[in-house]
Design a protein around this motif. Structure first.
Motif: not given
Length: 221
Positions: A105-108, A160-164
Motif C-alpha cells: 500500500k505504501h511502497t514508495l 510542497n504537495i507530496g505524491m507519496i
C-alpha cells in the motif's frame, strides 16, 4: 528497554520460561501489534524469526518420521504436534501478510528514506524494491511515457504537495500499559493527559501511543 525487560521486572521467573515459549509469546505480541498499528513496525532484529523457522522445520521433519507408525500413543502425539505446528504457521503467515499488505500500500513511502528501509527485513526490502520497479515500468508503458519527462516521477514534491501516499498516523489504537506512567494525548480541540496504571487499556492516536510502545511502557492490543 524492550518488553522482555519489563516482563522480567514484573515476573522474576520469566527467565525460567523455556525459550520456545518465550519466542511464541514474542511472535504473538509482534503479530497483534503489526495487525493493529497503522504503519509498518520494525522487523524483529533478535533472530526471532530465524529460530521460529528452524523450529517449524524440525517439527515438519519429526512429523514425517512419525507418519506411518500405527501405535495409538504415537498417533495421538502426532496429532498434538501437527496442531501445534499449524498454530505456529498460522501466526507466522498472518504476521507476514499484514506486513506485506502495508508494504504494497505504501511502497514508495517505506523506500523513501534509510530510516524507513531499516524497518524491513532483507527479503521484504528486495520485494518492495522489485515491486516498485515493476509498478513504475507498468505505469511508463501504460501512460507515463506520453507525459513530459519532468512529470513522469512518482515521488514529485512540487508545490510542497507530496505524491507519496503515507500511512494515517492519527489512526486510533488500543494499548495496554506495562507499568505506571503518564499518558499524554493530542486532541482536536484540546490536549489531555492522565496517570496511567499498570494493566490499563487506553485508546490513543498512534502518534501519541507510538512513543509509549517504542519505550516498552505499553504494548498494542
Amino acid at each position: 528497554m524492550d518488553i522482555d525487560d519489563i516482563l522480567r521486572e514484573v515476573d522474576p521467573s520469566f527467565d525460567s520460561i523455556p525459550e520456545e515459549t518465550r519466542d511464541l509469546q514474542a511472535l504473538t505480541r509482534a503479530w497483534v501489534a503489526e495487525r493493529c498499528s497503522p504503519e509498518l513496525l520494525d522487523w524483529p532484529a533478535d533472530g526471532l524469526f530465524e529460530r521460529i523457522s528452524e523450529r517449524i522445520k524440525q517439527q515438519i521433519e519429526k512429523i514425517e518420521e512419525m507418519t506411518g507408525d500405527m501405535d495409538p500413543k504415537t498417533n495421538f502425539a502426532l496429532i498434538v504436534i501437527q496442531t501445534e505446528l499449524e498454530r505456529y504457521k498460522y501466526v507466522v503467515r498472518s504476521y507476514l501478510r499484514a506486513r506485506i499488505a502495508k508494504i504494497d500500500k505504501h511502497t514508495l513511502h517505506y523506500l523513501s528514506s534509510a530510516a524507513l528501509r531499516t524497518r524491513l527485513s532483507p527479503t521484504e526490502l528486495a520485494y518492495a524494491t522489485r515491486h516498485q520497479a515493476l509498478l513504475h515500468n507498468h505505469y511508463l508503458s501504460s501512460f507515463l511515457s506520453s507525459f513530459p519527462p519532468p512529470l513522469q516521477n512518482l515521488n514529485d514534491n512540487a508545490g510542497n504537495i507530496g505524491m507519496i501516499d503515507t500511512p494515517d498516523l492519527d489512526t486510533a489504537v488500543f494499548i495496554r500499559l506495562l507499568r505506571d506512567t503518564l499518558v499524554e494525548g493530542k486532541g482536536t480541540d484540546a490536549d489531555g493527559e492522565m496517570d496511567g496504571k499498570n494493566g490499563d487499556i487506553v485508546i490513543l492516536r498512534w502518534t501519541d501511543a507510538r512513543k509509549l510502545v517504542d519505550s516498552g511502557l505499553a504494548e498494542v492490543v
